[in-house]
Design an enzyme around this catalytic site. Structure first.
Site, PDB file in Angstrom:
ATOM      1  N   THR A 100       0.858  -1.178   0.000  1.00 31.26           N
ATOM      2  CA  THR A 100       0.000   0.000   0.000  1.00 31.26           C
ATOM      3  C   THR A 100       0.892   1.224   0.000  1.00 31.26           C
ATOM      4  OG1 THR A 100      -1.826  -1.107   1.144  1.00 31.26           O
ATOM      5  CG2 THR A 100      -1.752   1.291   1.268  1.00 31.26           C
ATOM      6  N   LYS A 175      -7.560   1.880  -2.774  1.00 35.68           N
ATOM      7  CA  LYS A 175      -7.161   1.458  -1.420  1.00 35.68           C
ATOM      8  C   LYS A 175      -7.171   2.625  -0.448  1.00 35.68           C
ATOM      9  CE  LYS A 175      -5.544  -1.041   1.959  1.00 35.68           C
ATOM     10  NZ  LYS A 175      -4.270  -1.772   1.970  1.00 35.68           N
ATOM     11  N   LYS A 250      -0.147   5.013   8.681  1.00 37.64           N
ATOM     12  CA  LYS A 250       0.541   5.177   7.396  1.00 37.64           C
ATOM     13  C   LYS A 250      -0.454   5.380   6.261  1.00 37.64           C
ATOM     14  CE  LYS A 250       1.584   2.162   4.372  1.00 37.64           C
ATOM     15  NZ  LYS A 250       2.051   1.009   3.572  1.00 37.64           N
TER      16      LYS A 250
END
Length: 307
Positions: A100, A175, A250
């Site tokens: 990601t 995402k 994150k």
């Protein structure tokens, strides 16, 4: 048909994903820069080699599962006398990045692969460790139709749903949007349970209502932040991840970057960003992100709780 796969990044997600490929008959060789991760992968039955370039030398597909975008770019490029994956890989093979990372980093990685005469897709995942173990992950994929089609047989072994979101970088776009939704919903589910406690409502009663009413969501029915209601939820294991708070922090940082680039008025998402940053700074980095309920309880500590 069985494929020769190099799987790089053998963490909590990578190992079960790679094991599922082995179980489906693919020839998988793995590598991780962390010695302990390599040892754990070997203990799980994976064939592990001593360098990333050794892993990719005979591969047809290279799957990367790294923690950050700069690691993907650095691994592709190499540097300081260290050969990059793109230079070490046979011509024409497919790189599938399941990390990601930021949308612009995914597009930069794709451009590097294309310049080297190689194919690539970005394919971040949703579903956490449980999804990796049970092969129920959702893959959000960005890339050309032929490249996504080439990756699909492997992704369908590791997951239950593969969604082609568009061109390079758009898997990462999906995402970052998904996880901004997840973060905000996990916080409000936690707030609702604490509010119910203060009002004298049992956890079971709230769950039985919300799980079958308009409050139903993944943060409630899969990642329930109170123990005893959903057997697989991290709340039953002292908030052992799962999906660690540091990773949610994150991902929300990536969302913040995307919001700044686009100018979207994402006040709820950015409030979730602030709350999870405080959670991580307060010791939640290594705990499942559903442990945010303890941050809600702390300033709300009230002896009237009857749950």
């Amino acid at each position: 048909l069985a494929m020769r796969v190099a799987f790089l990044g053998l963490g909590h997600m990578g190992v079960p994903m790679a094991c599922n490929l082995v179980g489906a008959g693919h020839d998988v060789v793995g590598f991780d820069v962390v010695e302990g991760a390599r040892e754990a992968a070997r203990a799980s039955g994976l064939r592990v080699v001593d360098s990333a370039t050794d892993a990719v030398a005979d591969a047809e597909v290279v799957i990367t599962m790294f923690a950050a975008g700069h690691q993907v770019i650095d691994a592709y490029r190499g540097g300081a006398g260290r050969p990059g994956l793109l230079a070490a890989a046979p011509g024409g093979i497919l790189f599938v990045d399941c990390s990601t990372i930021a949308v612009d980093e995914a597009r930069a990685a794709h451009a590097l692969a294309e310049a080297a005469g190689l194919r690539s897709v970005d394919a971040p995942v949703s579903g956490g460790v449980v999804g990796a173990e049970n092969a129920t992950l959702t893959f959000m994929v960005g890339g050309s139709d032929p490249d996504v089609d080439a990756a699909r047989p492997l992704l369908e072994v590791m997951g239950a749903r593969v969604v082609h979101c568009g061109g390079p970088g758009l898997g990462q776009a999906a995402k970052v949007c998904n996880n901004m939704i997840l973060a905000a919903s996990q916080i409000v589910v936690a707030e609702a349970f604490v509010l119910g406690e203060r009002l004298g409502l049992s956890h079971r009663a709230l769950f039985d209502v919300a799980a079958h009413a308009s409050g139903q969501c993944w943060a409630l029915t899969t990642n329930c932040p109170v123990p005893g209601l959903v057997p697989s939820s991290p709340a039953n294991r002292g908030f052992e991840p799962g999906f660690a708070g540091a990773l949610m922090d994150k991902d929300l940082g990536l969302a913040e970057k995307a919001v700044e680039l686009t100018g979207v008025d994402a006040r709820m998402g950015m409030l979730a960003r602030t709350i999870y940053r405080e959670f991580v700074d307060g010791g939640g980095a290594g705990r499942d992100f559903s442990g945010i309920i303890e941050s809600v309880r702390a300033p709300s500590d009230d002896p009237r709780s009857t749950a």
